[in-house]
Design a protein around this motif. Structure first.
Motif, PDB file in Angstrom:
ATOM      1  N   UNK A 134       0.816  -1.216   0.000  1.00  0.00           N
ATOM      2  CA  UNK A 134       0.000   0.000   0.000  1.00  0.00           C
ATOM      3  C   UNK A 134       0.852   1.268   0.000  1.00  0.00           C
ATOM      4  N   UNK A 135       2.137   1.133   0.267  1.00  0.00           N
ATOM      5  CA  UNK A 135       3.038   2.285   0.264  1.00  0.00           C
ATOM      6  C   UNK A 135       3.459   2.683  -1.145  1.00  0.00           C
ATOM      7  N   UNK A 136       3.153   1.830  -2.110  1.00  0.00           N
ATOM      8  CA  UNK A 136       3.653   2.004  -3.473  1.00  0.00           C
ATOM      9  C   UNK A 136       2.717   2.907  -4.277  1.00  0.00           C
ATOM     10  N   UNK A 137       3.303   3.960  -4.848  1.00  0.00           N
ATOM     11  CA  UNK A 137       2.556   4.836  -5.756  1.00  0.00           C
ATOM     12  C   UNK A 137       3.547   5.514  -6.692  1.00  0.00           C
ATOM     13  N   UNK A 138       3.061   5.994  -7.796  1.00  0.00           N
ATOM     14  CA  UNK A 138       3.931   6.600  -8.803  1.00  0.00           C
ATOM     15  C   UNK A 138       4.735   7.759  -8.203  1.00  0.00           C
ATOM     16  N   UNK A 139       6.045   7.749  -8.459  1.00  0.00           N
ATOM     17  CA  UNK A 139       6.910   8.820  -8.010  1.00  0.00           C
ATOM     18  C   UNK A 139       7.572   8.596  -6.670  1.00  0.00           C
ATOM     19  N   UNK A 140       7.085   7.638  -5.861  1.00  0.00           N
ATOM     20  CA  UNK A 140       7.714   7.367  -4.573  1.00  0.00           C
ATOM     21  C   UNK A 140       9.083   6.747  -4.809  1.00  0.00           C
ATOM     22  N   UNK A 141      10.031   6.996  -3.915  1.00  0.00           N
ATOM     23  CA  UNK A 141      11.368   6.404  -4.079  1.00  0.00           C
ATOM     24  C   UNK A 141      11.486   5.116  -3.257  1.00  0.00           C
ATOM     25  N   UNK A 142      12.458   4.317  -3.667  1.00  0.00           N
ATOM     26  CA  UNK A 142      12.740   3.095  -2.908  1.00  0.00           C
ATOM     27  C   UNK A 142      13.050   3.420  -1.454  1.00  0.00           C
ATOM     28  N   UNK A 143      13.865   4.439  -1.244  1.00  0.00           N
ATOM     29  CA  UNK A 143      14.263   4.799   0.119  1.00  0.00           C
ATOM     30  C   UNK A 143      13.078   5.264   0.950  1.00  0.00           C
ATOM     31  N   UNK A 144      12.168   5.995   0.330  1.00  0.00           N
ATOM     32  CA  UNK A 144      10.988   6.460   1.065  1.00  0.00           C
ATOM     33  C   UNK A 144      10.130   5.285   1.516  1.00  0.00           C
ATOM     34  N   UNK A 145       9.988   4.294   0.663  1.00  0.00           N
ATOM     35  CA  UNK A 145       9.226   3.109   1.043  1.00  0.00           C
ATOM     36  C   UNK A 145       9.957   2.329   2.128  1.00  0.00           C
ATOM     37  N   UNK A 146      11.255   2.084   1.909  1.00  0.00           N
ATOM     38  CA  UNK A 146      12.040   1.290   2.865  1.00  0.00           C
ATOM     39  C   UNK A 146      12.034   1.927   4.252  1.00  0.00           C
ATOM     40  N   UNK A 147      12.018   3.256   4.307  1.00  0.00           N
ATOM     41  CA  UNK A 147      12.059   3.949   5.584  1.00  0.00           C
ATOM     42  C   UNK A 147      10.804   3.779   6.425  1.00  0.00           C
ATOM     43  N   UNK A 148       9.716   3.311   5.817  1.00  0.00           N
ATOM     44  CA  UNK A 148       8.459   3.151   6.543  1.00  0.00           C
ATOM     45  C   UNK A 148       8.211   1.720   7.012  1.00  0.00           C
ATOM     46  N   UNK A 149       9.060   0.793   6.601  1.00  0.00           N
ATOM     47  CA  UNK A 149       8.771  -0.619   6.864  1.00  0.00           C
ATOM     48  C   UNK A 149       8.906  -0.987   8.341  1.00  0.00           C
ATOM     49  N   UNK A 150       9.947  -0.488   9.009  1.00  0.00           N
ATOM     50  CA  UNK A 150      10.170  -0.899  10.394  1.00  0.00           C
ATOM     51  C   UNK A 150       9.019  -0.483  11.298  1.00  0.00           C
ATOM     52  N   UNK A 151       8.467   0.690  11.042  1.00  0.00           N
ATOM     53  CA  UNK A 151       7.342   1.142  11.854  1.00  0.00           C
ATOM     54  C   UNK A 151       6.149   0.208  11.729  1.00  0.00           C
ATOM     55  N   UNK A 152       5.936  -0.312  10.534  1.00  0.00           N
ATOM     56  CA  UNK A 152       4.840  -1.253  10.314  1.00  0.00           C
ATOM     57  C   UNK A 152       5.116  -2.551  11.069  1.00  0.00           C
ATOM     58  N   UNK A 153       6.349  -3.035  10.987  1.00  0.00           N
ATOM     59  CA  UNK A 153       6.708  -4.244  11.734  1.00  0.00           C
ATOM     60  C   UNK A 153       6.444  -4.064  13.228  1.00  0.00           C
ATOM     61  N   UNK A 154       6.895  -2.964  13.762  1.00  0.00           N
ATOM     62  CA  UNK A 154       6.721  -2.743  15.199  1.00  0.00           C
ATOM     63  C   UNK A 154       5.240  -2.619  15.564  1.00  0.00           C
ATOM     64  N   UNK A 155       4.482  -1.994  14.686  1.00  0.00           N
ATOM     65  CA  UNK A 155       3.039  -1.875  14.928  1.00  0.00           C
ATOM     66  C   UNK A 155       2.370  -3.249  14.966  1.00  0.00           C
ATOM     67  N   UNK A 156       2.956  -4.215  14.256  1.00  0.00           N
ATOM     68  CA  UNK A 156       2.421  -5.575  14.215  1.00  0.00           C
ATOM     69  C   UNK A 156       2.984  -6.467  15.328  1.00  0.00           C
ATOM     70  N   UNK A 157       3.845  -5.905  16.177  1.00  0.00           N
ATOM     71  CA  UNK A 157       4.348  -6.648  17.325  1.00  0.00           C
ATOM     72  C   UNK A 157       5.731  -7.229  17.177  1.00  0.00           C
ATOM     73  N   UNK A 158       6.404  -6.954  16.065  1.00  0.00           N
ATOM     74  CA  UNK A 158       7.762  -7.452  15.872  1.00  0.00           C
ATOM     75  C   UNK A 158       8.764  -6.512  16.533  1.00  0.00           C
ATOM     76  N   UNK A 159      10.003  -7.009  16.697  1.00  0.00           N
ATOM     77  CA  UNK A 159      11.060  -6.189  17.295  1.00  0.00           C
ATOM     78  C   UNK A 159      11.703  -5.244  16.279  1.00  0.00           C
ATOM     79  N   UNK A 160      11.496  -5.501  15.023  1.00  0.00           N
ATOM     80  CA  UNK A 160      12.096  -4.696  13.962  1.00  0.00           C
ATOM     81  C   UNK A 160      12.523  -5.592  12.822  1.00  0.00           C
ATOM     82  N   UNK A 161      13.471  -5.104  12.016  1.00  0.00           N
ATOM     83  CA  UNK A 161      13.957  -5.860  10.868  1.00  0.00           C
ATOM     84  C   UNK A 161      14.842  -7.031  11.308  1.00  0.00           C
ATOM     85  N   UNK A 162      14.789  -8.129  10.569  1.00  0.00           N
ATOM     86  CA  UNK A 162      15.755  -9.211  10.753  1.00  0.00           C
ATOM     87  C   UNK A 162      16.969  -9.011   9.860  1.00  0.00           C
TER      88      UNK A 162
END
Length: 359
Positions: free
Chosen positions: A158-186
Motif C-alpha cells: 500500500x506504500x507504493x505509488x507513482x513517483x515514490x522512491x525506494x528509500x521512502x518506502x524502505x524507511x516506513x517498513x520498520x514502523x509497520x513491523x513494530x506496529x504488528x508486534x515485531x522487534x524490527x527488521x531481521x
C-alpha cells in the motif's frame, strides 16, 4: 530438563562425535541459543565454555548483565582484567579445544600462545548442527514471525505509488513491523524498482517508481528473537509478455522445490528442481545464486540450499526457497518462502499469495 539444557547436551554429544570434550563458543546468537543470554559485546570478549562434566561458564564483561534465568554460571571480568587468562584457567590445557567461527584472531592467537589447550579445532558445526533442528518452541516462533511478515507485506504494497522512491518506502517498513508486534527488521530490507530488481542485493536508493516497473520486496522481521524472510515481486502497471513469462517461470520454480521438501531429500535436489524449471524456460544463466539458506535466530544460518550441499534435510530444519531470474538493465523477479521440514513433508510458513499481482 530445560530447553537450553537439552541443547547443551546435544552440543556435547556432537563434540564427543568429533573427539572433543570442550568448546569455546563466541557467537552471540549461539550463546543465546544455549543459555538464554543475548549479549552484543562489541570489541570486548564474550565466550561460553562448555566442558564434559562441568557447569557451562559464561565469561562476560561486567558492563553487561545476564538474565536471571540464564542457564550457566557467569564469570565476570572488568575492563582492566585479562579475560583470556580466565578462559585459559577454565580450559583443560591437556585437551583439544573446539572453537567457533566467531572467535576473533585477536583472542585466538593469544590463547594459542598461552597454551590454553593442546590444540585448537574449528568446531562450529557442533553448535550449527544443533541449531539447525528447531525444537517445538522454535518452530512456533518461526511460524509467528512469518505470520507477521505476511501481514506486513499486505501493508507494504500500500506504500507504493507513482513517483515514490525506494528509500521512502524502505524507511516506513520498520514502523509497520513494530506496529504488528515485531522487534524490527531481521535484516536490512531490499526494495527495488524496475531495473534495480535485476540486482539481487540492491540497496534502496532514490530511484522513483514509474509505470511498467516491477516492485520487489525482500523483507523480514525479528519477533521473539526469531527471524522471518520473504520476497514478493509485484508489477506497477500491466506487465509485458516477457515479464509475465519470467514471473510465471520463477513461481513454478518456487513451487517445484517446495513440493519436493521432505525428510531424506538432499538440499542439492531442491536446488536442482527449481533450477531445472528456469533452465527449461531458457533463463538458466540468469538464476545467479543458490536456492536458499537456513534461518532461525540468525537470518542466514549455516547449511545452504545449493547444488553443492549433498546432505539430506531433516525434520525441524527451516530454510528459504527463493528462486529468481535477473535480467541486467531490464528487471528481475524473485519469490521467496520459508519452509519447515516435518516428519512427513514440510510446512510452508508463508501464506501471502504468489499469483502475479498488478498494483
Amino acid at each position: 530438563m530445560s530447553a537450553t539444557a537439552t541443547r547443551i547436551e546435544t552440543v556435547m554429544q556432537n563434540l564427543a562425535e568429533r573427539n572433543l570434550s570442550q568448546m569455546l563458543v563466541c557467537d552471540p546468537r549461539s550463546i543465546q541459543y544455549l543459555t538464554g543470554a543475548y549479549v552484543e559485546p562489541g570489541e570486548r570478549f564474550l565466550g561460553l565454555i562448555l566442558a564434559k562434566g562441568a557447569e557451562p561458564m559464561l565469561v562476560l564483561n561486567e558492563l553487561f548483565t545476564a538474565p536471571d534465568d540464564c542457564t550457566c554460571t557467569v564469570r565476570p571480568y572488568s575492563d582492566t582484567d585479562d579475560p583470556l587468562a580466565l578462559v585459559a584457567e577454565l580450559c583443560d590445557a591437556d585437551e583439544a579445544l573446539g572453537c567457533d567461527k566467531n572467535l576473533a584472531a585477536r583472542f585466538l592467537i593469544p590463547l594459542m600462545e598461552r597454551g590454553a589447550a593442546a590444540r585448537f579445532v574449528l568446531a562450529s558445526d557442533a553448535v550449527d548442527d544443533a541449531r539447525a533442528l528447531k525444537d517445538e518452541a522454535e518452530r512456533a516462533a518461526m511460524r509467528a514471525a512469518s505470520h507477521t511478515n505476511d501481514a506486513a507485506m499486505a501493508r507494504f504494497r500500500e506504500l507504493v505509488h507513482e513517483g515514490v522512491t525506494e528509500s521512502e518506502v524502505a524507511g516506513q517498513l520498520e514502523g509497520i513491523y513494530r506496529d504488528l508486534g515485531a522487534q524490527g527488521h531481521s535484516f536490512t530490507p531490499i526494495v527495488s524498482f524496475g531495473a534495480n530488481a535485476a540486482d539481487p542485493h540492491h540497496e534502496p536508493d532514490n530511484t522513483r517508481l514509474a509505470p511498467g516497473d516491477v516492485v520487489l520486496f525482500d523483507v523480514g522481521c525479528r519477533q521473539d528473537e526469531y527471524c522471518a524472510d520473504m520476497t514478493r515481486t509485484f508489477f506497477f502497471g500491466e506487465p509485458t509478455n516477457q515479464q509475465r513469462e519470467v514471473y510465471e517461470t520463477v513461481r513454478r520454480a518456487n513451487e517445484a522445490a517446495r513440493a519436493l521438501v521432505k525428510p531424506g531429500v538432499r538440499f542439492c535436489d531442491l536446488d536442482r528442481a527449481a533450477r531445472a524449471v528456469i533452465e527449461e524456460a531458457g533463463y538458466g544463466p540468469y538464476f545467479t545464486h543458490r536456492l536458499g539458506h537456513q534461518i532461525g535466530l540468525d537470518v542466514h544460518e549455516p547449511g545452504d540450499v545449493s547444488a553443492t550441499h549433498n546432505a539430506p534435510v531433516e525434520p525441524g530444519m527451516c530454510f528459504s526457497i527463493e528462486p529468481g531470474i535477473y535480467l541486467p538493465g531490464n528487471f528481475g523477479v524473485r519469490i521467496e518462502d520459508l519452509v519447515l521440514v516435518t516428519e512427513e513433508g514440510c510446512e510452508v510458513l508463508n501464506s501471502y499469495p504468489r499469483e502475479l499481482t498488478v498494483l
